[in-house]
Design an enzyme around this catalytic site. Structure first.
Site, PDB file in Angstrom:
ATOM      1  CG  ASP A  26      -2.178   0.851   0.953  1.00 38.24           C
ATOM      2  OD1 ASP A  26      -3.218   0.628   1.586  1.00 38.24           O
ATOM      3  OD2 ASP A  26      -2.091   1.744   0.073  1.00 38.24           O
TER       4      ASP A  26
HETATM    5  C1  GLC Z   1      -4.171   4.441  -0.393  1.00 34.29           C
HETATM    6  C2  GLC Z   1      -5.089   3.284  -0.083  1.00 34.29           C
HETATM    7  C3  GLC Z   1      -5.096   2.237  -1.153  1.00 34.29           C
HETATM    8  C4  GLC Z   1      -4.895   2.913  -2.498  1.00 34.29           C
HETATM    9  C5  GLC Z   1      -3.486   3.424  -2.522  1.00 34.29           C
HETATM   10  C6  GLC Z   1      -3.168   4.192  -3.816  1.00 34.29           C
HETATM   11  O1  GLC Z   1      -3.567   4.900   0.763  1.00 34.29           O
HETATM   12  O2  GLC Z   1      -4.951   2.629   1.164  1.00 34.29           O
HETATM   13  O3  GLC Z   1      -6.336   1.532  -1.049  1.00 34.29           O
HETATM   14  O4  GLC Z   1      -5.111   1.998  -3.544  1.00 34.29           O
HETATM   15  O5  GLC Z   1      -3.187   4.254  -1.401  1.00 34.29           O
HETATM   16  O6  GLC Z   1      -3.906   5.374  -3.852  1.00 34.29           O
END
Ligand code: GLC
Length: 751
Positions: free
Chosen positions: A290
């Protein structure tokens, strides 16, 4: 200067190897990947494991200093495998061209984006879609999202979010399929199939991503990013199955998460990512971290520094680093120091290259860069029709005393009240990054297409107009300006539609709440309106279950409309005026009070489930145990009767359950027939009820239909604490009905 000779010889060798495999179609993707891998330096391999966020407007000057300049150089060196948040055919083409033509091996980038519920044409938030229990509509919604995302150069979405959650305080419940594992599994499959289609190489399908692996929805106290701590039975039987369903549906990527699970940050958890996901389940795609979650191993207290975080995450099976710059900075050194085996690197890179081949990016790196498609597909009328269909099916009728709904189209003096009724922005929800603000059809606009007898009054302000994806929405708690006007309008009207709820940016990531009531002065407005007009219809717009005890007690008609996206107003108007008979069912329990949370239907019995004359049983001294509205609950403008429950156990491997459902009313309607089981005695305590089947049927007035379900090992079994799937003999209670609390009961014994 690069040694030109060496460079060109290598390029020739690669070109020969790479082009021959592509020409000789009999070469498998695995062979192509292996050929390419053999040509790659360690730095180039690590580069494929590195994802950057869009860091400069490629239509502008090339960045010449600072971080952006470094990232630009990395692109040219082939040290970037993916970009996120870069959209638009021109931008994608430019970046792809830079990498394909300037880097030594010309390995194409894969472009990722959060296409959570639509891109330009915004669909209902995923929790709303889950309320439809309509898997075909949900799949279609994902197809529409993929079509538009692919048209702007995106080949990969960070969706579906398949986190089960029982805690409405957590803002991201809007992004998932609710509290139930079985429903969550079916929806995970539908969404993966919708995004990826049958041919991933086509230019209107994109790779999907099951997230957040795992347990993120169990953040303690519903506070986002907080620790999750729960036992193996919850992990194996509640949290993991939707991910397994996505893997079985051939999802190409999985995203890990920010949370700690039982003391281990999931980004650094090799038991989850290697033992379970890759070994036991045979997942052959790749794991993306993430956002900077690899770097967050340091503040978690799981790594000393970014270098150690890179080592831990790579060894734990995190294949690609989103924006932490941990891998691109430290991983090669960790390999050289023997801290990370190159076989782990090779495995990660094989996975990443394989997905790129499967997307067809090696055959044509510009496959998703078609300017004509970009013009034609965004906001296509078919897409608006699709999200409108999805939206109306997502609406849940919670109450309809005296059949106040539907409102007659020629009804005179209809009052529409509430700031949200006239809002084109909030109904888009929080994950609408690809769309444009203020592009939703408002409730008022939708209603006015059906009736010219509508008068609007805003009532007191609720939300500040500056709400955005990055900050909290400021709420007016004191200024009652507008209250008198709204009450006066209600007083002189025949019927009042009052639209209340949360702003679209009050749920979603980073948006946990400790109170679940209507924000600001909305409840006071409702109470003042109700004092002068009892014909009040409450239209709710929210991204999570709310506590609505006074509302449910007093207001005769209540519609749960969530945040329905671009076609909000048209969908709600069709239901309010009866062109569509509401068919939604709650995918999450609505609590009476926040003190009951987490509250969910498939709970364990406890040793003291039954009321006693004394206090010594499982209950509260100040609140009922029962929810306000249970999982699976939703009414219709007609009524359905259940009869003739039959259980056929002649084939112990396939127990047949049949029920007859009759539409007792005067109008056509859809009913979600739900099948629940209770394994009464088992080696692991089983929930008092578990959804194990549902069918959404459509019945003409007075028509009946027999509905059949099959119960096999798959439905009757569960995982023990050794993660073995077992089916145990004994008595099973079953219930087939209209929600998790109401239905025909029966039982059978498995020998
Ligand atoms: C965010 C989210 C994730 C998302 C990623 C890219 O913090 O937790 O679900 O896909 O970053 O934006």
């Amino acid at each position: 200067m690069k040694p030109r000779l060496k460079h060109s010889l290598v390029f020739l060798a690669y070109f020969a190897l790479y082009s021959i495999p592509n020409m000789a179609q009999n070469k498998t993707i695995t062979q192509k990947v292996d050929s390419l891998l053999n040509l790659m330096t360690l730095e180039e391999k690590v580069g494929q494991m590195n994802q950057y966020n869009g860091f400069w407007d490629v239509t502008g000057p090339v960045p010449e200093e600072g971080n952006a300049a470094i990232k630009y150089e990395h692109l040219k060196k082939g040290w970037v495998g993916s970009m996120l948040n870069v959209t638009g055919v021109e931008n994608v083409r430019k970046l792809q061209k830079l990498v394909v033509e300037e880097s030594r091996l010309g390995i194409p980038l894969i472009f990722g984006f959060d296409v959570i519920h639509g891109y330009k044409t915004v669909a209902p938030i995923p929790l709303a879609e889950a309320a439809s229990w309509d898997l075909d509509a949900i799949k279609r919604s994902a197809q529409i999202a993929a079509d538009e995302a692919a048209a702007v150069g995106i080949n990969w979405t960070f969706a579906p979010m398949v986190d089960i959650s029982r805690d409405a305080r957590w803002g991201r419940v809007m992004e998932g399929a609710g509290e139930d594992t079985y429903l969550g599994m079916q929806i995970a499959k539908a969404r993966v199939k919708g995004f990826q289609g049958d041919d991933l190489t086509s230019n209107n399908t994109i790779a999907a991503c099951a997230k957040h692996f795992a347990g993120y929805g169990f953040a303690e106290a519903g506070r986002d990013y907080n620790t999750a701590d729960f036992g193996t039975s919850t992990l194996f039987n509640t949290v993991l199955p939707p991910f397994k369903a996505a893997v079985d549906a051939d999802v190409k990527t999985v995203m890990n998460g920010f949370n700690v699970l039982n003391g281990v940050p999931v980004t650094g958890d090799s038991y989850l990512q290697r033992d379970i996901l890759k070994e036991k389940w045979g997942f052959d795609g790749f794991v993306i971290s993430d956002w900077a979650s690899i770097g967050e191993l340091v503040p978690h207290g799981f790594a000393e520094n970014l270098a150690q975080a890179a080592e831990i995450a790579a060894n734990a099976g995190s294949d690609m680093d989103m924006e932490a710059t941990a891998y691109v900075t430290h991983l090669a050194d960790k390999v050289k120091a023997g801290k990370v085996s190159e076989s782990h690197i090779d495995d990660a890179v094989r996975r990443i290259l394989t997905v790129k081949y499967e997307l067809g990016l090696f055959d044509d790196p510009y496959r998703y860069c078609n300017a004509q498609r970009e013009k034609e597909r965004l906001n296509h009328k078919e897409h608006h029709a699709g999200v409108l269909d999805m939206a109306k099916k997502s609406i849940v009728l919670l109450k309809n005393e005296g059949n106040l709904l539907p409102i007659k189209k020629n009804q005179p003096k209809i009052a529409v009240i509430g700031e949200l009724a006239n809002d084109n922005n909030s109904p888009l929800g929080s994950w609408r990054l690809g769309s444009d603000n203020n592009t939703a059809v408002s409730v008022l606009e939708g209603l006015k297409k059906f009736s010219s007898n509508i008068t609007y009054a805003r009532g007191p302000k609720v939300f500040d107009p500056e709400a955005s994806f990055l900050n909290h929405v400021k709420i007016n708690e004191s200024d009652e300006t507008g209250m008198d006007e709204a009450v006066a309008l209600a007083k002189e009207s025949d019927v009042v539609l009052i639209v209340l709820g949360e702003h679209g940016f009050q749920s979603g990531e980073g948006r946990s709440r400790t109170k679940l009531g209507l924000p600001g002065l909305q409840l006071k407005l409702l109470q003042e309106v109700y004092k002068v007009n009892k014909n009040a219809v409450l239209v709710l717009m929210n991204g999570r279950p709310l506590t609505l005890e006074w509302e449910a007690e007093n207001i005769p008609a209540i519609l749960e409309t969530w945040q329905l996206g671009t076609q909000t107003g048209n969908a709600i108007a069709q239901v309010v005026f009866g062109d569509y008979n509401p068919s939604g069912k709650l995918p999450m329990t609505f609590p009476r009070s926040v003190g009951q949370v987490p509250i969910y239907y498939n709970h364990n019995s406890t040793g003291r489930p039954n009321p006693q004359p004394n206090v010594f049983w499982s209950h509260y001294s100040d609140e009922k145990n029962e929810p306000l509205f249970p999982f699976g609950y939703g009414l219709s403008y007609t009524t359905f009767a259940y009869s003739d429950l039959k259980i056929d156990t002649s084939d112990k491997n396939n127990i047949k359950v049949e029920v007859t459902v009759t539409n007792m009313g005067e109008r056509e309607g859809e009913e979600v027939v739900q099948l629940y089981i209770h394994d009464k005695v088992a080696s692991i305590v089983r929930p008092v009820k578990e959804l194990k089947g549902f069918q959404k049927i459509n019945l003409a007035p007075k028509a009946s239909q027999k509905v059949q379900f099959n119960l096999t090992d798959k439905e009757l079994g569960f995982y023990n604490n050794a993660y073995e799937f077992v089916v145990e003999s004994g008595t099973f209670d079953i219930m087939v009905g209209t929600n998790s609390q109401l239905g025909l009961q029966g039982s059978f014994t498995l020998n």
